[in-house]
Design an enzyme around this catalytic site. Structure first.
Site, PDB file in Angstrom:
ATOM      1  N   SER A  16      55.255  -1.220 125.226  1.00 19.57           N
ATOM      2  CA  SER A  16      53.809  -1.047 125.052  1.00 19.57           C
ATOM      3  C   SER A  16      53.494  -0.063 123.934  1.00 19.57           C
ATOM      4  CB  SER A  16      53.186  -0.531 126.361  1.00 19.57           C
ATOM      5  OG  SER A  16      53.729   0.741 126.687  1.00 19.57           O
ATOM      6  N   ILE A  19      58.678   2.663 119.508  1.00 19.67           N
ATOM      7  CA  ILE A  19      59.836   1.884 119.063  1.00 19.67           C
ATOM      8  C   ILE A  19      59.846   0.498 119.700  1.00 19.67           C
ATOM      9  CG2 ILE A  19      62.367   1.741 119.291  1.00 19.67           C
ATOM     10  CD1 ILE A  19      62.403   4.850 119.003  1.00 19.67           C
ATOM     11  N   ARG A  39      54.410  -0.059 131.746  1.00 22.20           N
ATOM     12  CA  ARG A  39      53.397   0.062 132.806  1.00 22.20           C
ATOM     13  C   ARG A  39      52.006  -0.325 132.331  1.00 22.20           C
ATOM     14  NH1 ARG A  39      54.561   6.244 133.795  1.00 22.20           N
ATOM     15  NH2 ARG A  39      54.568   5.930 131.550  1.00 22.20           N
ATOM     16  N   ASP A  64      56.416  -0.525 136.724  1.00 22.13           N
ATOM     17  CA  ASP A  64      56.838   0.878 136.657  1.00 22.13           C
ATOM     18  C   ASP A  64      58.347   0.909 136.884  1.00 22.13           C
ATOM     19  OD1 ASP A  64      57.436   3.520 136.879  1.00 22.13           O
ATOM     20  OD2 ASP A  64      55.876   3.980 138.358  1.00 22.13           O
ATOM     21  N   LEU A  65      59.088   1.175 135.846  1.00 23.21           N
ATOM     22  CA  LEU A  65      60.555   1.113 135.927  1.00 23.21           C
ATOM     23  C   LEU A  65      61.150   2.275 136.719  1.00 23.21           C
ATOM     24  CD1 LEU A  65      61.242  -0.088 132.274  1.00 23.21           C
ATOM     25  CD2 LEU A  65      61.585  -1.426 134.368  1.00 23.21           C
ATOM     26  N   TYR A 156      66.551  15.996 129.653  1.00 26.10           N
ATOM     27  CA  TYR A 156      66.488  14.778 128.834  1.00 26.10           C
ATOM     28  C   TYR A 156      67.853  14.501 128.196  1.00 26.10           C
ATOM     29  CZ  TYR A 156      65.015  11.718 124.954  1.00 26.10           C
ATOM     30  OH  TYR A 156      64.889  10.683 124.049  1.00 26.10           O
ATOM     31  N   VAL A 189      61.832  10.169 115.680  1.00 27.91           N
ATOM     32  CA  VAL A 189      61.080   9.024 115.156  1.00 27.91           C
ATOM     33  C   VAL A 189      59.602   9.237 115.479  1.00 27.91           C
ATOM     34  CG1 VAL A 189      60.906   6.505 115.155  1.00 27.91           C
ATOM     35  CG2 VAL A 189      63.095   7.597 115.722  1.00 27.91           C
ATOM     36  N   THR A 191      56.607   8.539 116.896  1.00 33.28           N
ATOM     37  CA  THR A 191      55.998   7.688 117.924  1.00 33.28           C
ATOM     38  C   THR A 191      55.118   8.554 118.826  1.00 33.28           C
ATOM     39  OG1 THR A 191      57.629   8.057 119.677  1.00 33.28           O
ATOM     40  CG2 THR A 191      58.178   6.362 118.029  1.00 33.28           C
TER      41      THR A 191
HETATM   42  N1  LIG Z   1      60.700   8.985 119.262  1.00 31.18           N
HETATM   43  C1  LIG Z   1      61.855   9.629 119.150  1.00 31.18           C
HETATM   44  O1  LIG Z   1      62.005  10.539 118.329  1.00 31.18           O
HETATM   45  C2  LIG Z   1      63.028   9.259 120.003  1.00 31.18           C
HETATM   46  C3  LIG Z   1      64.250   9.873 119.732  1.00 31.18           C
HETATM   47  C4  LIG Z   1      65.348   9.544 120.504  1.00 31.18           C
HETATM   48  C5  LIG Z   1      65.240   8.618 121.514  1.00 31.18           C
HETATM   49  N2  LIG Z   1      64.036   8.045 121.768  1.00 31.18           N
HETATM   50  C6  LIG Z   1      63.962   7.101 122.869  1.00 31.18           C
HETATM   51  O2  LIG Z   1      63.389   5.901 122.418  1.00 31.18           O
HETATM   52  C7  LIG Z   1      62.762   5.237 123.515  1.00 31.18           C
HETATM   53  C8  LIG Z   1      61.360   4.805 123.104  1.00 31.18           C
HETATM   54  O3  LIG Z   1      60.602   5.963 122.887  1.00 31.18           O
HETATM   55  P1  LIG Z   1      59.378   6.033 121.861  1.00 31.18           P
HETATM   56  O4  LIG Z   1      59.671   7.137 120.934  1.00 31.18           O
HETATM   57  O5  LIG Z   1      59.034   4.699 121.342  1.00 31.18           O
HETATM   58  O6  LIG Z   1      58.243   6.616 122.844  1.00 31.18           O
HETATM   59  P2  LIG Z   1      56.889   5.996 123.410  1.00 31.18           P
HETATM   60  O7  LIG Z   1      56.053   5.505 122.281  1.00 31.18           O
HETATM   61  O8  LIG Z   1      56.322   7.047 124.302  1.00 31.18           O
HETATM   62  O9  LIG Z   1      57.388   4.755 124.255  1.00 31.18           O
HETATM   63  C9  LIG Z   1      57.955   4.903 125.519  1.00 31.18           C
HETATM   64  C10 LIG Z   1      57.868   3.561 126.207  1.00 31.18           C
HETATM   65  O10 LIG Z   1      58.473   3.683 127.495  1.00 31.18           O
HETATM   66  C11 LIG Z   1      57.581   3.145 128.458  1.00 31.18           C
HETATM   67  N3  LIG Z   1      57.715   3.806 129.738  1.00 31.18           N
HETATM   68  C12 LIG Z   1      57.681   5.140 129.992  1.00 31.18           C
HETATM   69  N4  LIG Z   1      57.762   5.350 131.321  1.00 31.18           N
HETATM   70  C13 LIG Z   1      57.845   4.121 131.899  1.00 31.18           C
HETATM   71  C14 LIG Z   1      57.931   3.687 133.245  1.00 31.18           C
HETATM   72  N5  LIG Z   1      57.943   4.546 134.274  1.00 31.18           N
HETATM   73  N6  LIG Z   1      57.990   2.361 133.493  1.00 31.18           N
HETATM   74  C15 LIG Z   1      57.966   1.468 132.459  1.00 31.18           C
HETATM   75  N7  LIG Z   1      57.893   1.823 131.169  1.00 31.18           N
HETATM   76  C16 LIG Z   1      57.832   3.144 130.904  1.00 31.18           C
HETATM   77  C17 LIG Z   1      56.184   3.414 127.882  1.00 31.18           C
HETATM   78  O11 LIG Z   1      55.257   2.464 128.402  1.00 31.18           O
HETATM   79  P3  LIG Z   1      54.131   2.779 129.501  1.00 31.18           P
HETATM   80  O12 LIG Z   1      53.680   4.190 129.307  1.00 31.18           O
HETATM   81  O13 LIG Z   1      53.093   1.748 129.210  1.00 31.18           O
HETATM   82  O14 LIG Z   1      54.805   2.549 130.806  1.00 31.18           O
HETATM   83  C18 LIG Z   1      56.423   3.130 126.413  1.00 31.18           C
HETATM   84  O15 LIG Z   1      56.303   1.750 126.149  1.00 31.18           O
HETATM   85  C19 LIG Z   1      62.782   6.239 124.685  1.00 31.18           C
HETATM   86  O16 LIG Z   1      63.846   5.921 125.546  1.00 31.18           O
HETATM   87  C20 LIG Z   1      63.056   7.560 123.998  1.00 31.18           C
HETATM   88  O17 LIG Z   1      63.699   8.496 124.858  1.00 31.18           O
HETATM   89  C21 LIG Z   1      62.930   8.335 121.038  1.00 31.18           C
END
Ligand SMILES: NC(=O)c1ccc[n+]([C@@H]2O[C@H](COP(=O)([O-])OP(=O)(O)OC[C@H]3O[C@@H](n4cnc5c(N)ncnc54)[C@H](OP(=O)(O)O)[C@@H]3O)[C@@H](O)[C@H]2O)c1
Length: 262
Positions: A16, A19, A39, A64-65, A156, A189, A191
């Site tokens: 949603s 990434i 979610r 909700d995962l 984390y 990244v 986001t």
């Molecule tokens: N951005 C970075 O710098 C970075 C760096 C290293 C790793 N990562 C990893 O990359 C992945 C994506 O992160 P992002 O940066 O794209 O962040 P983001 O924009 O906040 O995306 C997180 C995604 O996870 C979903 N999510 C969170 N809790 C959830 C739940 N309980 N059930 C179902 N879906 C859930 C959110 O959707 P809903 O809120 O709609 O549920 C959202 O789609 C994550 O695993 C993060 O740890 C990110």
């Protein structure tokens, strides 16, 4: 070498936002049929609409995962809707930028639950069909925090380390089955992850890379059939330095934290 996404059935969790949303759209544009999980229904619907421009049979599941029963239901529902998956991208996750003196055991458990237990549960639900068919790719989105023990986010870091190690062990266990496993280590990244409340701010000297740049690195690594993908790639060199001299690495990290604090 290159990965042909045409007509591949791909499930992307955390689709949603950030990434996951960008990846799903990119894969749909490359010919894949995508399944989106997160979610927030409205955000999912918007991403799905953009994916369906390219891949009309794409679909979404609002789940909700953190609810493991719901994860089991999801696995069955994906199997019914898609048949055996070609690619599972375990991308959903939550941050926890809090130092060890500011966390409690419940918080540690919540982070571990969503970032490790849940993707493993989903994987185990979807894996038998992949193995039976003798092909598939599982992409687990960890973090450089998993291998660099980023300061101020120990819960984390540990959750992503657990996912990464499970992912590597699974790659070995599945080596001769035709199902491959790739572990992804994003740096920082750009986001909405960094706007989630109740998290400490990023250190001011860190500049996140754009999502598109991250996707280039990720998709290049998949094209090259890599089992480990660091984006940016130079983070791997930092990991080597850490392994070579952990004491020096920890002292340097503490110095960095002190400079940012003072
Ligand atoms: N951005 C970075 O710098 C970075 C760096 C290293 C790793 N990562 C990893 O990359 C992945 C994506 O992160 P992002 O940066 O794209 O962040 P983001 O924009 O906040 O995306 C997180 C995604 O996870 C979903 N999510 C969170 N809790 C959830 C739940 N309980 N059930 C179902 N879906 C859930 C959110 O959707 P809903 O809120 O709609 O549920 C959202 O789609 C994550 O695993 C993060 O740890 C990110």
């Amino acid at each position: 070498m290159g990965f042909d996404w045409t007509d591949k059935r791909v499930l992307v969790t955390g689709a949603s936002s950030g990434i996951g949303a960008a990846l799903a759209e990119r894969l749909a544009a490359s010919g894949a049929v995508v399944g989106l999980v997160a979610r927030r229904e409205r955000e999912l619907a918007e991403v799905l609409e953009r994916c369906r421009v390219h891949a009309p049979s794409s679909t979404s599941w609002a789940v909700d995962l953190a609810d493991l029963d719901a994860v089991d239901v999801l696995a069955r529902s994906v199997g019914d809707a898609f048949g055996p998956l070609d690619v599972l991208v375990n991308n959903a996750g939550m941050p926890n930028r809090k130092g060890v003196l500011d966390i409690d055991a419940d918080m540690v458990e919540r982070v571990m639950h969503l970032n490790y237990v849940s993707p493993v549960r989903l994987t185990l639900g979807l894996l038998p069909a992949m193995v039976e068919r003798g092909s598939g790719l599982i992409v687990n989105v960890a973090s450089v925090a998993a291998t660099l023990s980023s300061p101020g986010e120990g819960a984390y870091d540990a959750s992503k380390a657990a996912l990464a190690v499970f992912s590597e062990a699974m790659a070995i266990d599945l080596w001769d089955t035709g199902v491959k496993v790739t572990t992804v280590y994003p740096g920082v990244v750009d986001t909405p992850l960094f706007a989630i409340p109740d998290n400490d701010p990023l250190p001011p000297d860190i500049t996140p890379i754009p999502v598109d740049e991250f996707l280039e690195g990720l998709l290049a690594g998949i094209d090259e059939d890599r089992r480990e993908i660091y984006v940016p790639a130079w983070f791997k060199d930092v990991v080597k330095h850490k392994v070579d001299d952990l004491d020096r690495f920890l002292a340097g990290s503490a110095d960095y934290v002190r400079k940012n604090r003072d």
